[in-house]
Design an enzyme around this catalytic site. Sequence first.
Site, short mmCIF file in Angstrom:
data_model
loop_
_atom_site.label_atom_id
_atom_site.label_comp_id
_atom_site.label_asym_id
_atom_site.label_seq_id
_atom_site.Cartn_x
_atom_site.Cartn_y
_atom_site.Cartn_z
CD GLU A 198 -2.78 -1.36 2.41
OE1 GLU A 198 -2.60 -0.59 3.37
OE2 GLU A 198 -3.68 -2.20 2.38
CD GLU A 250 -4.71 -8.13 1.65
OE1 GLU A 250 -5.61 -7.47 2.22
OE2 GLU A 250 -3.51 -7.83 1.73
#
Length: 339
Positions: free
Chosen positions: A137, A244
């Site tokens: 991220e 995910e």
Amino acid sequence: MKQASSEIPALHEMFRDAFKIGAAVSTGIISTQGSFIAKHYNSITAENEMKPVEVQPEEGSYTFDAADRIFEFAEAHGIGVRGHTLLWHNQTGDWMFRNAEGGPCSREELLARLQTHINTVVGRYRGRAYAWDVVNEAIEDKSDQYLRETRWLEMIGEDYLHQAFEMAHQADPDALLFYNDYNETDPVKSVKIHKLVRSLLDQNTPIHGIGMQGHWNIYGPSIEEIRNALKLYASLGLKIHITELDLSVFRHDDKRTDLKAPTAEMLKLQEERYAEIFALLLEFKDSIDSVTFWGVADDYTWLDGFPVRGRKNWPFLFDEQKQPKASFTRLAGLTATQS
Ligand code: GLA
């Protein structure tokens, strides 16, 4: 009526010609649901137990018990492990960024700590984790900014990304190294992710793939958006992992907390979405070699508390009793017609 588990095909077998099928787990979940996990999944990721603050809560004091147990479980069952994650702005000990007086440490100190952390963690599991999410991220969501303003960026500069991948590669030259992010199908953010990875490749950074988190819902992103992102990332010639995956049954801002079970309409939409998403992933099977769900079954998901506290969610292919949902049966049909 409950189906006997022996009658249910193994999820990972359904996709054996395309990609691994993974689940995020904890030590608690593997101890209570080990045989279910071993039947359906051939890859696992620690939901939390390998994050920086978990394995090195204080400088030089490592806590590997939980991560070791996850590897032991995986190896006992022939399951691969995706390491997650080495560098992130969350779940990282504050000590990393501080000097002895409590102020910000120097660039050199921070790089040295990163090096020690990566060497120790990746080195411990060298040859045992088939892939690592090296950086998580790092891209900013706001459209007018490129990189996320983290302490990593502020204190080291943009080259922290290259450095982290180099360090991980030195610690395990055989592990596949990934850049992982969310909102990865957003047309603006995906261009920034592509730009970042392109620039790493131009610096000969040892990066081998892009992790698309896949925290999606039953309404979006659209298949076209997912397809465009897959095309863009695949054009870099790297591997893609879906890291995910979960399909929330709510729109992000739906504040209802009173549902005790998913509605028939939610389950129908979820089934359609899973079918079209997996059909798309199969189209890209030359690039995608691992698809991980961010959980095992609907009895537990981080989405029960996020983004709306107390809102139970049902994002997976198995229900709260670990029974296959209509989505599962649909995917079984999809792969049966492919082979
Ligand atoms: C991000 C992280 C994961 C996890 C989820 C929420 O996607 O990459 O490790 O923390 O948020 O559970």
